[in-house]
Design an enzyme around this catalytic site. Structure first.
Site, mmCIF file in Angstrom:
data_model
loop_
_atom_site.group_PDB
_atom_site.id
_atom_site.type_symbol
_atom_site.label_atom_id
_atom_site.label_comp_id
_atom_site.label_asym_id
_atom_site.label_seq_id
_atom_site.Cartn_x
_atom_site.Cartn_y
_atom_site.Cartn_z
ATOM 1 N N MET A 65 0.851 -1.190 0.000
ATOM 2 C CA MET A 65 0.000 0.000 0.000
ATOM 3 C C MET A 65 0.894 1.250 0.000
ATOM 4 O O MET A 65 0.472 2.333 0.400
ATOM 5 C CB MET A 65 -0.944 0.000 1.201
ATOM 6 C CG MET A 65 -1.906 -1.193 1.163
ATOM 7 S SD MET A 65 -3.448 -0.950 2.061
ATOM 8 C CE MET A 65 -2.863 -0.735 3.708
ATOM 9 N N HIS A 86 9.010 1.081 3.478
ATOM 10 C CA HIS A 86 10.075 1.138 4.483
ATOM 11 C C HIS A 86 10.952 -0.104 4.311
ATOM 12 O O HIS A 86 10.715 -0.920 3.393
ATOM 13 C CB HIS A 86 9.492 1.253 5.896
ATOM 14 C CG HIS A 86 8.437 0.220 6.186
ATOM 15 N ND1 HIS A 86 8.706 -1.129 6.254
ATOM 16 C CD2 HIS A 86 7.104 0.343 6.394
ATOM 17 C CE1 HIS A 86 7.601 -1.784 6.528
ATOM 18 N NE2 HIS A 86 6.603 -0.930 6.598
ATOM 19 N N GLY A 120 11.066 -2.812 5.723
ATOM 20 C CA GLY A 120 10.329 -4.091 5.739
ATOM 21 C C GLY A 120 9.892 -4.470 4.324
ATOM 22 O O GLY A 120 10.073 -5.604 3.875
ATOM 23 N N HIS A 121 9.319 -3.481 3.605
ATOM 24 C CA HIS A 121 8.924 -3.743 2.208
ATOM 25 C C HIS A 121 10.151 -4.073 1.359
ATOM 26 O O HIS A 121 10.107 -4.942 0.487
ATOM 27 C CB HIS A 121 8.264 -2.501 1.587
ATOM 28 C CG HIS A 121 6.968 -2.122 2.209
ATOM 29 N ND1 HIS A 121 6.807 -0.989 2.965
ATOM 30 C CD2 HIS A 121 5.751 -2.722 2.163
ATOM 31 C CE1 HIS A 121 5.556 -0.895 3.367
ATOM 32 N NE2 HIS A 121 4.895 -1.933 2.902
ATOM 33 N N LYS A 149 5.156 -10.226 9.360
ATOM 34 C CA LYS A 149 4.644 -9.209 10.281
ATOM 35 C C LYS A 149 3.104 -9.263 10.303
ATOM 36 O O LYS A 149 2.479 -9.161 11.349
ATOM 37 C CB LYS A 149 5.153 -7.841 9.821
ATOM 38 C CG LYS A 149 4.318 -6.655 10.188
ATOM 39 C CD LYS A 149 4.721 -6.096 11.506
ATOM 40 C CE LYS A 149 4.014 -4.828 11.892
ATOM 41 N NZ LYS A 149 2.795 -4.504 11.243
ATOM 42 N N ASP A 150 2.496 -9.418 9.123
ATOM 43 C CA ASP A 150 1.034 -9.568 9.032
ATOM 44 C C ASP A 150 0.735 -11.066 8.951
ATOM 45 O O ASP A 150 0.386 -11.598 7.902
ATOM 46 C CB ASP A 150 0.509 -8.816 7.809
ATOM 47 C CG ASP A 150 0.761 -7.325 7.930
ATOM 48 O OD1 ASP A 150 0.242 -6.717 8.876
ATOM 49 O OD2 ASP A 150 1.523 -6.771 7.111
ATOM 50 N N VAL A 172 11.029 -7.435 9.590
ATOM 51 C CA VAL A 172 12.216 -6.587 9.786
ATOM 52 C C VAL A 172 11.949 -5.702 11.005
ATOM 53 O O VAL A 172 10.864 -5.113 11.134
ATOM 54 C CB VAL A 172 12.484 -5.717 8.544
ATOM 55 C CG1 VAL A 172 13.712 -4.845 8.753
ATOM 56 C CG2 VAL A 172 12.679 -6.605 7.314
HETATM 57 O O1 PAF Z 1 -0.099 -5.861 3.588
HETATM 58 C C1 PAF Z 1 -0.535 -4.920 2.883
HETATM 59 O O2 PAF Z 1 0.134 -3.923 2.678
HETATM 60 C C2 PAF Z 1 -1.925 -5.024 2.286
HETATM 61 O O3 PAF Z 1 -2.792 -5.683 3.135
HETATM 62 C C3 PAF Z 1 -1.935 -5.675 0.887
HETATM 63 C C4 PAF Z 1 -1.449 -7.115 0.925
HETATM 64 C C5 PAF Z 1 -1.046 -4.869 -0.051
HETATM 65 C C6 PAF Z 1 -3.355 -5.684 0.324
HETATM 66 O O4 PAF Z 1 -3.866 -4.395 0.203
#
Ligand code: PAF
Length: 276
Positions: free
Chosen positions: A26, A30, A32-33, A145-146, A172
């Site tokens: 989204m 950072h 983590g991404h 993390k999620d 991270v």
């Molecule tokens: O983890 C996220 O950033 C969001 O839930 C995702 C997977 C991009 C879906 O909108």
């Protein structure tokens, strides 16, 4: 880096690719991404990142409007990482009409995060499936993390026979243990210093379990009370089974401790796996 805002030109561009790794985000990228992207790059020569703030996964009172939007900085970071392709559609592209078809999810979507954010995983699963259909990757990378999101996406892919490998990437953390998250930037200096105590609390539970304490209810209660004494508002601290994500019993193995709690207006989540 190629940036696409519509589906047709993205599809035309990706048509020639033999193997695609996908990282949905989204935005407000950072470290983590960046870790997810680095992992994707190791697994495939073509990495597609998406940036789309998905309204379907926010409740009406949640932070959709104030969610950080940092598109230019995100593009710079992606270019530095040499990402091939960015898909950044606006809402009219992904929702040209009201999204009336929504996935119906199993009970695991109603516990933990689902209990406090009803409809959240339905919104996540629906957008993830749409993005999978548009991008048609061979694999997709999601962060631990999620944890519940990762579990639900995996189950969705398995049960709907979606031909995509779901790859998990480790969380991270900052030096003090705080899991990196876009929402950390809502924290002021004092709250930021306090925020690592969610992780510390989960870590205490982990150590207690490894030392032989199997009274999970007492551990959860004690952890909740310790955070509340530090002025957190706790949504949940739970010890669950990693494979089903259902509540664990004393003799279960392969556990995960998950927590969600508020520091003032900011809701943080975290989790720790326990290897036994
Ligand atoms: O983890 C996220 O950033 C969001 O839930 C995702 C997977 C991009 C879906 O909108």
């Amino acid at each position: 880096m190629n940036i696409f805002y519509d589906i047709a030109s993205l599809r035309q561009h990706l048509g020639k690719e033999r193997h695609i790794a996908f990282v949905p985000t989204m935005g407000n990228l950072h470290d983590g991404h960046l870790e997810l992207i680095k992992q994707a790059k190791q697994l495939s020569p073509c990495v597609v990142v998406s940036i789309f703030i998905n309204r379907l996964q926010f409740l009406p009172h949640e932070d959709f409007d104030r969610y950080p939007r940092t598109f230019e900085d995100d593009c710079k970071r992606l270019a530095e990482l040499d990402v091939n392709t960015l898909f950044a559609p606006d809402e009219k592209i992904l929702f040209p009409t009201t999204q009336e078809f929504l996935l119906a999810l199993p009970p695991v979507a109603d516990i933990l995060e689902g209990e406090f954010r009803p409809g959240f995983f339905r919104g996540v699963a629906t957008i993830v499936l749409k993005l999978f259909n548009i991008i048609q990757p061979n694999l997709a990378v999601f962060g631990k993390k999620d944890y519940q999101q990762l579990h639900i996406v995996r189950e969705m892919v398995n049960q709907l026979n979606v031909p995509i490998d779901v790859v998990a990437s480790e969380t991270v953390r900052a030096l003090d243990g705080l899991a990196l998250s876009s929402r950390n930037q809502y924290l002021n200096k004092e709250q930021r210093a306090e925020a690592c105590n969610l992780y510390q609390t989960l870590l205490d539970i982990k150590h207690a379990i490894i030392s032989g304490n199997r009274d999970f209810w007492a551990l959860q209660d004690y952890a909740t009370q310790s955070l509340e004494k530090r002025h957190w508002k706790v949504d949940y601290i739970r010890i669950h089974k990693r494979d089903s994500l259902m509540p664990a019993h004393a003799d279960d193995t392969r556990l995960v401790v998950l927590g969600a709690a508020w520091l003032n207006q900011t809701r943080l989540i975290d989790n720790i796996e326990i290897d036994d």
